[in-house]
Each structure stands twice: as structure tokens, then as C-alpha cells.
Design a protein around this motif. Structure first.
Motif, PDB file in Angstrom:
ATOM      1  N   ARG A   1       0.839  -1.207   0.000  1.00 45.72           N
ATOM      2  CA  ARG A   1       0.000   0.000   0.000  1.00 45.72           C
ATOM      3  C   ARG A   1       0.868   1.250   0.000  1.00 45.72           C
ATOM      4  NH1 ARG A   1      -3.057  -3.357   4.015  1.00 45.72           N
ATOM      5  NH2 ARG A   1      -1.552  -2.517   5.457  1.00 45.72           N
ATOM      6  N   VAL A   2       1.038   1.820  -1.166  1.00 45.99           N
ATOM      7  CA  VAL A   2       1.814   3.050  -1.310  1.00 45.99           C
ATOM      8  C   VAL A   2       0.831   4.178  -1.589  1.00 45.99           C
ATOM      9  CG1 VAL A   2       3.648   4.217  -2.586  1.00 45.99           C
ATOM     10  CG2 VAL A   2       3.750   1.732  -2.244  1.00 45.99           C
ATOM     11  N   SER A   3       0.815   5.194  -0.728  1.00 45.63           N
ATOM     12  CA  SER A   3      -0.140   6.290  -0.900  1.00 45.63           C
ATOM     13  C   SER A   3       0.443   7.470  -1.652  1.00 45.63           C
ATOM     14  CB  SER A   3      -0.675   6.749   0.459  1.00 45.63           C
ATOM     15  OG  SER A   3       0.391   7.261   1.254  1.00 45.63           O
ATOM     16  N   GLY A   4       1.764   7.545  -1.759  1.00 44.86           N
ATOM     17  CA  GLY A   4       2.392   8.641  -2.487  1.00 44.86           C
ATOM     18  C   GLY A   4       3.895   8.452  -2.569  1.00 44.86           C
ATOM     19  N   VAL A   5       4.509   9.073  -3.565  1.00 49.27           N
ATOM     20  CA  VAL A   5       5.955   8.951  -3.774  1.00 49.27           C
ATOM     21  C   VAL A   5       6.516  10.312  -4.180  1.00 49.27           C
ATOM     22  CG1 VAL A   5       7.789   7.784  -5.074  1.00 49.27           C
ATOM     23  CG2 VAL A   5       5.643   6.585  -4.610  1.00 49.27           C
ATOM     24  N   ILE A   6       7.685  10.628  -3.637  1.00 51.30           N
ATOM     25  CA  ILE A   6       8.467  11.771  -4.102  1.00 51.30           C
ATOM     26  C   ILE A   6       9.726  11.195  -4.737  1.00 51.30           C
ATOM     27  CG2 ILE A   6       9.661  13.913  -3.510  1.00 51.30           C
ATOM     28  CD1 ILE A   6       7.886  14.045  -0.983  1.00 51.30           C
TER      29      ILE A   6
ATOM     30  N   ALA B   1       1.763   5.152  -7.536  1.00 48.02           N
ATOM     31  CA  ALA B   1       0.895   5.915  -6.637  1.00 48.02           C
ATOM     32  C   ALA B   1       0.971   7.369  -7.097  1.00 48.02           C
ATOM     33  CB  ALA B   1       1.393   5.783  -5.194  1.00 48.02           C
ATOM     34  N   PRO B   2       0.110   8.223  -6.557  1.00 46.20           N
ATOM     35  CA  PRO B   2       0.281   9.649  -6.866  1.00 46.20           C
ATOM     36  C   PRO B   2       1.717  10.065  -6.526  1.00 46.20           C
ATOM     37  CG  PRO B   2      -1.782   9.281  -5.701  1.00 46.20           C
ATOM     38  CD  PRO B   2      -1.020   7.981  -5.675  1.00 46.20           C
ATOM     39  N   HIS B   3       2.343  10.826  -7.413  1.00 43.26           N
ATOM     40  CA  HIS B   3       3.759  11.142  -7.207  1.00 43.26           C
ATOM     41  C   HIS B   3       4.114  12.511  -7.767  1.00 43.26           C
ATOM     42  CE1 HIS B   3       3.458   9.060 -11.098  1.00 43.26           C
ATOM     43  NE2 HIS B   3       4.397   9.906 -11.487  1.00 43.26           N
TER      44      HIS B   3
END
Length: 126
Positions: free
Chosen positions: A66-71, A98-100
Motif C-alpha cells: 500500500r503506497v499512498s504517495g511517492v516523491i 501511486a500519486p507522485h
């Protein structure tokens, strides 16, 4: 030089230097500085799409899938390699876990060394 890049080994990890061209009688020009007398190794290239996919799958496993976001902080040399191999869309699709947000950067620092060609990221679980 993309097939067999040059690099440093630091604590068992490879940090690549991007070779640009060889100058007869002078040596090899690199995108980022190489310290005088620093030992470089001829590295084995990995296939960029599969290597990135494997790395991101490991990140997803560490976050229980479960990845909710990435930078993303990707070295611009990775983008140049993907473009040269016509794999830019494949890399983009794989990084869309994921949203990034992110950027293509110049080198990263390790002590007094400038290191290029890495993919650094911060991933957030749920």
C-alpha cells in the motif's frame, strides 16, 4: 559507455559516473568530476526497465503493498538512458505506483564525491 558504465564502489554499493567521450592521449571525459587517483570500476549494466520495476516492487512489499504517495529524485542520466533506449514511456509507467511528484536532478553527494545515475525516492504507506 551506457553498456558498461564506470563507477565507484562504496560500502558494497555501486555509484556510477557517466562517461561522455575519450580524448586521445588525455583520458576519459565524465559528466561529473572524478577525483584524481580515484579507482573506477567497469560496471555491468542492468536493464533499466526491469531493474526499476524490481526496485519499486521491493518498496511496495516493504509498505505491505500500500503506497499512498511517492516523491522521486531521479538523476537526469537515468532519463537520458531511457530516452536513448526508447524506454522513457516504460519507465514512466513503472514509476506510476501511486500519486507522485519529483524531478530529474544532477548528482547526489556522498561525502566529497558527486554521484550520478541514481533513483532516490521517498515512499509513503497508508
Amino acid at each position: 559507455l551506457l553498456l558498461n558504465p564506470l563507477g565507484y564502489m562504496i560500502k558494497g554499493r555501486a555509484f556510477l559516473r557517466t562517461g561522455l567521450w575519450a580524448e586521445k592521449g588525455k583520458g576519459l571525459a565524465t559528466l561529473f568530476p572524478v577525483e584524481p587517483a580515484r579507482e573506477l570500476y567497469l560496471m555491468k549494466n542492468v536493464e533499466i526497465v526491469e531493474h526499476t520495476k524490481k526496485f519499486l516492487n521491493e518498496i511496495k512489499q516493504k509498505l505491505s503493498g500500500r503506497v499512498s504517495g511517492v516523491i522521486y529524485f531521479a538523476c537526469a542520466c537515468r532519463l537520458m538512458e531511457a530516452r536513448a533506449q526508447n524506454k522513457e514511456k516504460a519507465i514512466s509507467d513503472i514509476m506510476d505506483i501511486a500519486p507522485h511528484i519529483g524531478m530529474h536532478l544532477g548528482p547526489e553527494c556522498y561525502g566529497d564525491l558527486l554521484i550520478g545515475y541514481t533513483l532516490t525516492l521517498i515512499a509513503f504507506g497508508e
